[in-house]
Enzyme design. Structure first.
Site, mmCIF file in Angstrom:
data_model
loop_
_atom_site.group_PDB
_atom_site.id
_atom_site.type_symbol
_atom_site.label_atom_id
_atom_site.label_comp_id
_atom_site.label_asym_id
_atom_site.label_seq_id
_atom_site.Cartn_x
_atom_site.Cartn_y
_atom_site.Cartn_z
ATOM 1 N N GLY A 118 45.844 13.625 14.145
ATOM 2 C CA GLY A 118 44.986 13.861 15.183
ATOM 3 C C GLY A 118 43.486 13.934 15.009
ATOM 4 O O GLY A 118 42.847 13.696 15.959
ATOM 5 N N ASP A 119 43.121 13.944 13.624
ATOM 6 C CA ASP A 119 41.714 13.754 13.129
ATOM 7 C C ASP A 119 41.682 13.056 11.689
ATOM 8 O O ASP A 119 40.894 13.549 11.101
ATOM 9 C CB ASP A 119 40.941 15.063 13.456
ATOM 10 C CG ASP A 119 39.599 14.893 13.484
ATOM 11 O OD1 ASP A 119 38.922 13.846 13.538
ATOM 12 O OD2 ASP A 119 38.759 15.771 13.170
ATOM 13 N N PHE A 120 42.045 11.927 11.889
ATOM 14 C CA PHE A 120 42.504 11.221 10.420
ATOM 15 C C PHE A 120 41.212 10.587 9.916
ATOM 16 O O PHE A 120 41.060 9.287 10.342
ATOM 17 C CB PHE A 120 43.555 10.383 10.563
ATOM 18 C CG PHE A 120 43.987 10.174 8.795
ATOM 19 C CD1 PHE A 120 44.521 10.919 8.178
ATOM 20 C CD2 PHE A 120 43.648 8.741 8.493
ATOM 21 C CE1 PHE A 120 44.907 10.183 6.712
ATOM 22 C CE2 PHE A 120 44.213 8.357 7.259
ATOM 23 C CZ PHE A 120 44.716 9.397 6.270
ATOM 24 N N ARG B 261 36.965 21.097 12.976
ATOM 25 C CA ARG B 261 37.542 20.915 14.305
ATOM 26 C C ARG B 261 38.865 21.953 14.440
ATOM 27 O O ARG B 261 39.124 22.224 15.578
ATOM 28 C CB ARG B 261 38.101 19.601 14.341
ATOM 29 C CG ARG B 261 38.367 19.189 15.774
ATOM 30 C CD ARG B 261 38.602 17.563 15.522
ATOM 31 N NE ARG B 261 38.322 17.070 16.925
ATOM 32 C CZ ARG B 261 38.668 15.606 17.079
ATOM 33 N NH1 ARG B 261 39.156 14.836 16.199
ATOM 34 N NH2 ARG B 261 38.385 15.071 18.152
#
Length: 423
Positions: free
Chosen positions: A352-354, A193
């Site tokens: 944010g994308d944990f 991502r």
């Protein structure tokens, strides 16, 4: 071609890599300042002008508006090509390719007059990505169509691309090229991502605006005591990360005896309690950083704007929706997110994308391009979702206990999980 009032001189020329650059930026900026962006044609012209000036975010905004106003297939196809140009110019070839291919497929089915344009733009994009065979095939298709049409200017444009095909390939900056072994094995099977991602020997290489964003965040986190991969090199828009030699919590079982692993299940897989507790401790440390000192914005204002762009441009993968959201469309989800938006945000320094995939053994954080000031539930929601799916409820309980939030807000967890469907 003669210059007339109906056919004014173009505000750009082509550089040595056949990309448009402004002839007179000041005149172009003046045109942008007085433009009246209320109709389709005006928005398209404005978007292209902003792209030429390097104002890519503004260009995408205007072209998204044009796409929403497009009332014919021809108009939609032309905007997809324009959007592809913006993404290509700002260093996101993956998105550009999706848009060009969409335009090519649609034009072949519905508007043959536009096939040569879509094929030409896609061919040049693939040439830049070191894919000359595919590029040549598409450019030859564009050339056949343009010769048949007889437009000398378009013929010359495609001929120039074919003549300079190998020269269009984007080189690595010298600082990066010198770092890599000549025989480094490249792999493109790890796209993340956080940007266009490949592996070359001992390194991970990312390129584009998200790579730039990630480098800035990696340096800031390292200076604030958070464990992150080493930046081996950074030049232009290319980020080189040293391989840590460890797998993610999602991708590999922890090795027996690994001090970061703790107890394991009899089958050799990491113990769910251990994984959940490590995720909780890691996130607690990140969220404890002083949010006022964080220079990066991840708030709902910016995130919902990104979500809207993904919906308008058709980048939402509905096949990846959670089971309880599969009956909804992206526009429906976006409308619900706006309607249910929390009144306040509990801002922290959020990843944010944990997810377990973005935490390495030992608590090292990766894929950080989305890090910024955001509600803590943006991280909590994704951690709960993936821990539950990969490791079960014991891991989730251990996660919230280690984080220090035994009774999370279910409404906010659901909201931020829904938000992630659009990314």
């Amino acid at each position: 071609m003669a210059v007339t009032a109906q056919n004014p001189p173009r505000p750009y020329r082509f550089d040595e890599r056949l990309r448009m650059i402004p002839v007179d930026p000041e005149i172009l900026a003046a045109r942008v300042a007085v433009a009246d962006p209320h109709d389709f044609a005006g928005l398209r012209r404005l978007g292209i002008a902003l792209m030429l000036l390097g104002r890519y975010g503004d260009a995408l905004d205007r072209l998204d508006q044009a796409l929403e106003l497009a009332d014919t297939e021809k108009r939609r196809i032309t905007v997809w090509i324009n959007l592809g140009d913006v993404y290509r110019y700002q260093g996101e070839p993956g998105r550009a390719e999706v848009l060009y291919r969409r335009a090519l497929d649609a034009s072949r089915a519905l508007d043959p007059d536009l096939v040569s344009f879509a094929a030409h733009h896609l061919g040049k994009s693939l040439a830049e990505q070191h894919r000359p065979q595919e590029a040549r095939q598409l450019l030859n298709e564009a050339m056949r169509l343009r010769v048949a049409d007889g437009d000398s200017e378009l013929i010359e444009s495609t001929r120039a691309a074919l003549d300079h095909l190998t020269e269009l390939a984007l080189p690595l900056p010298p600082e990066v090229a010198e770092l890599l072994d000549p025989d480094a094995a490249w792999s493109s099977g790890h796209e993340g991502r956080g940007g266009n991602l490949v592996r070359a020997g001992r390194y991970w290489i990312k390129r584009g605006p998200r790579a730039v964003a990630e480098c800035e965040r990696l340096i800031w986190l390292r200076d604030n005591g958070i464990a992150v991969p080493e930046v081996a090199a950074f030049a232009e828009d290319v980020l080189v990360l040293a391989d840590t030699g460890t797998g993610s919590l999602a991708g590999q079982a922890m090795s027996p005896g690994d001090p970061a692993a703790g107890a394991e299940s009899p089958g050799g897989q990491p113990d769910p309690d251990t994984v959940g507790a490590l995720m909780g401790r890691t996130l607690r440390a990140l969220h404890a950083l002083p949010v006022a000192a964080c220079p990066f914005d991840g708030s709902l204002d910016s995130t919902l704007a990104e979500a809207r762009r993904a919906v308008v441009e058709g980048f939402v993968d509905t096949g990846d929706f959670d089971d309880d959201h599969r009956d909804r469309t992206p526009p429906e989800i976006l409308a619900q997110l706006r309607e249910r938006r929390p009144a306040e945000e509990d801002l922290v320094v959020a990843h944010g994308d944990f997810t377990p995939a973005n935490v390495l053994r030992g608590g090292v954080l990766i894929d950080l391009a989305a890090l910024g000031r955001a509600d803590r539930y943006r991280d909590l929601a994704l951690a709960e979702r993936d821990l539950s799916g990969d490791f079960g409820t014991d891991a989730v309980d251990a996660f919230f206990t280690a984080y220090g939030l035994p009774e999370p807000d279910r409404g906010k967890l659901d909201y931020y999980r829904l938000l992630d469907e659009l990314f």
